[in-house]
Design an enzyme around this catalytic site. Sequence first.
Site, PDB file in Angstrom:
ATOM      1  N   GLU A  62      10.480  -3.000  -4.228  1.00 11.77           N
ATOM      2  CA  GLU A  62      11.007  -4.296  -4.674  1.00 11.77           C
ATOM      3  C   GLU A  62      11.583  -4.245  -6.087  1.00 11.77           C
ATOM      4  OE1 GLU A  62       8.106  -3.853  -3.136  1.00 11.77           O
ATOM      5  OE2 GLU A  62       7.847  -5.395  -1.595  1.00 11.77           O
TER       6      GLU A  62
ATOM      7  N   ALA B  48      10.883  -7.281   3.727  1.00 12.75           N
ATOM      8  CA  ALA B  48      11.449  -8.612   3.923  1.00 12.75           C
ATOM      9  C   ALA B  48      12.959  -8.470   4.081  1.00 12.75           C
ATOM     10  CB  ALA B  48      11.110  -9.486   2.722  1.00 12.75           C
TER      11      ALA B  48
HETATM   12  N1  CAA Z   1      16.524  -6.273   4.796  1.00 16.13           N
HETATM   13  C1  CAA Z   1      17.679  -6.464   5.447  1.00 16.13           C
HETATM   14  N2  CAA Z   1      18.391  -5.460   6.001  1.00 16.13           N
HETATM   15  C2  CAA Z   1      17.902  -4.227   5.870  1.00 16.13           C
HETATM   16  C3  CAA Z   1      16.697  -3.946   5.203  1.00 16.13           C
HETATM   17  C4  CAA Z   1      15.998  -5.049   4.654  1.00 16.13           C
HETATM   18  N3  CAA Z   1      14.824  -4.898   4.021  1.00 16.13           N
HETATM   19  N4  CAA Z   1      16.481  -2.623   5.236  1.00 16.13           N
HETATM   20  C5  CAA Z   1      17.503  -2.085   5.912  1.00 16.13           C
HETATM   21  N5  CAA Z   1      18.372  -3.050   6.297  1.00 16.13           N
HETATM   22  C6  CAA Z   1      19.600  -2.902   7.068  1.00 16.13           C
HETATM   23  C7  CAA Z   1      20.731  -2.276   6.246  1.00 16.13           C
HETATM   24  O1  CAA Z   1      21.382  -3.230   5.453  1.00 16.13           O
HETATM   25  C8  CAA Z   1      21.587  -1.726   7.332  1.00 16.13           C
HETATM   26  O2  CAA Z   1      22.318  -2.781   7.920  1.00 16.13           O
HETATM   27  P1  CAA Z   1      23.830  -2.543   8.441  1.00 16.13           P
HETATM   28  O3  CAA Z   1      23.744  -1.413   9.430  1.00 16.13           O
HETATM   29  O4  CAA Z   1      24.186  -3.850   9.049  1.00 16.13           O
HETATM   30  O5  CAA Z   1      24.615  -2.186   7.236  1.00 16.13           O
HETATM   31  C9  CAA Z   1      20.586  -1.253   8.376  1.00 16.13           C
HETATM   32  O6  CAA Z   1      19.392  -1.974   8.124  1.00 16.13           O
HETATM   33  C10 CAA Z   1      20.275   0.215   8.271  1.00 16.13           C
HETATM   34  O7  CAA Z   1      19.944   0.509   6.914  1.00 16.13           O
HETATM   35  P2  CAA Z   1      20.606   1.702   6.115  1.00 16.13           P
HETATM   36  O8  CAA Z   1      22.039   1.885   6.514  1.00 16.13           O
HETATM   37  O9  CAA Z   1      20.347   1.456   4.655  1.00 16.13           O
HETATM   38  O10 CAA Z   1      19.767   2.916   6.676  1.00 16.13           O
HETATM   39  P3  CAA Z   1      19.249   4.211   5.918  1.00 16.13           P
HETATM   40  O11 CAA Z   1      18.609   5.041   6.950  1.00 16.13           O
HETATM   41  O12 CAA Z   1      20.326   4.812   5.076  1.00 16.13           O
HETATM   42  O13 CAA Z   1      18.131   3.665   4.879  1.00 16.13           O
HETATM   43  C11 CAA Z   1      16.219   2.383   4.224  1.00 16.13           C
HETATM   44  C12 CAA Z   1      17.002   3.023   5.376  1.00 16.13           C
HETATM   45  C13 CAA Z   1      15.653   3.471   3.301  1.00 16.13           C
HETATM   46  C14 CAA Z   1      15.081   1.605   4.868  1.00 16.13           C
HETATM   47  C15 CAA Z   1      17.127   1.483   3.394  1.00 16.13           C
HETATM   48  O14 CAA Z   1      17.813   0.604   4.272  1.00 16.13           O
HETATM   49  C16 CAA Z   1      16.390   0.623   2.401  1.00 16.13           C
HETATM   50  O15 CAA Z   1      16.112   1.067   1.305  1.00 16.13           O
HETATM   51  N6  CAA Z   1      16.097  -0.643   2.772  1.00 16.13           N
HETATM   52  C17 CAA Z   1      15.500  -1.627   1.883  1.00 16.13           C
HETATM   53  C18 CAA Z   1      14.026  -1.367   1.625  1.00 16.13           C
HETATM   54  C19 CAA Z   1      13.517  -2.398   0.652  1.00 16.13           C
HETATM   55  O16 CAA Z   1      13.967  -2.560  -0.454  1.00 16.13           O
HETATM   56  N7  CAA Z   1      12.456  -3.145   1.097  1.00 16.13           N
HETATM   57  C20 CAA Z   1      11.865  -4.184   0.296  1.00 16.13           C
HETATM   58  C21 CAA Z   1      12.443  -5.511   0.678  1.00 16.13           C
HETATM   59  S1  CAA Z   1      11.942  -6.814  -0.397  1.00 16.13           S
HETATM   60  C22 CAA Z   1      10.384  -7.232   0.129  1.00 16.13           C
HETATM   61  O17 CAA Z   1       9.878  -6.713   1.091  1.00 16.13           O
HETATM   62  C23 CAA Z   1       9.731  -8.306  -0.678  1.00 16.13           C
HETATM   63  C24 CAA Z   1       8.295  -8.544  -0.299  1.00 16.13           C
HETATM   64  O18 CAA Z   1       7.404  -8.007  -0.890  1.00 16.13           O
HETATM   65  C25 CAA Z   1       7.945  -9.473   0.775  1.00 16.13           C
END
Ligand code: CAA
Length: 259
Positions: A131, A63
């Site tokens: 999460e 999300a």
């Molecule tokens: N939401 C919004 N933006 C996100 C995102 C997310 N879930 N995941 C990544 N992005 C964005 C980052 O903020 C970043 O944006 P900017 O370039 O504008 O700064 C861009 O995507 C690239 O991300 P990273 O620089 O972090 O890239 P990375 O290769 O170093 O890492 C990753 C990639 C491991 C996916 C890391 O971004 C990450 O951990 N993301 C979050 C994953 C997460 O926590 N997901 C759960 C979300 S909550 C949910 O899903 C609730 C539910 O059950 C419905």
Amino acid sequence: MGEFVRLEVADGIGTIRLDRPKMNALNLQVQTEIEECAREATLRDDVAAVIVYGGERVFAAGADIKEMQSMSYTDMAVAVEGLHSFTTTLARMPKPSVAAITGYALGGGCELAMCCDFRLAGESAQLGQPEILLGIIPGAGGTQRLTRLVGPAKAKDLIFSGRFIKADEALAIGLVDRVVPDDQVYAAAREWMSTFVGGPRFALKAAKEAIDRGGELDLDSGLALEKSLFSALFATHDRFVGMESFVVNGPGKAQFEGR
Ligand code: CAA
């Protein structure tokens, strides 16, 4: 055709293609567009099976955290209905489906993949429910679908820790069903789904319903559901085709008509 999600149909296979750089984060609009594509795939006669695909680099990183950041309890009490609506619509499509996973399938991305019948992943794919690291829990079905797929202890391991697992571990615990080289993910998913094109459409629908709905019931109720779905198939043309073909030509040669 949405801004970030489209249904591409070719050779009997519908691909729900996510395309929201950089990480296919599932904001409210993406959720709505996935639901619209799932409805369209359900209704179209030229779609026999469905692939959910995020492109060559990433499946979906969950999300949209930036969108959720400022939400209040009441905002989320409304938004969670959307999360559950799009995932349920996808899971209930009456056609075989596979998530073709490249790169990350995290949080809502992993939950999206679990709405498909199967998960096929590239060797370097990573899956997880991170999460907890945000101070929340999975909210798009993850606590339920992950538990049903891998059992409570493994689901708790992943959800309590938020750790990412690689494709080989996901395969070992049953979270993914097949692992292929990264550059073959979409082609392998197409090959798999093509085996259902020209299949007995109503029997496939009944099998999916019996397994998915039956799994939510006690054994007697599940068996009753099977009985009625099984009997109902005797009203389809395909069952005449299938049995006549067996008698005349032997097994596995029926040319089903999907009616
Ligand atoms: N939401 C919004 N933006 C996100 C995102 C997310 N879930 N995941 C990544 N992005 C964005 C980052 O903020 C970043 O944006 P900017 O370039 O504008 O700064 C861009 O995507 C690239 O991300 P990273 O620089 O972090 O890239 P990375 O290769 O170093 O890492 C990753 C990639 C491991 C996916 C890391 O971004 C990450 O951990 N993301 C979050 C994953 C997460 O926590 N997901 C759960 C979300 S909550 C949910 O899903 C609730 C539910 O059950 C419905």
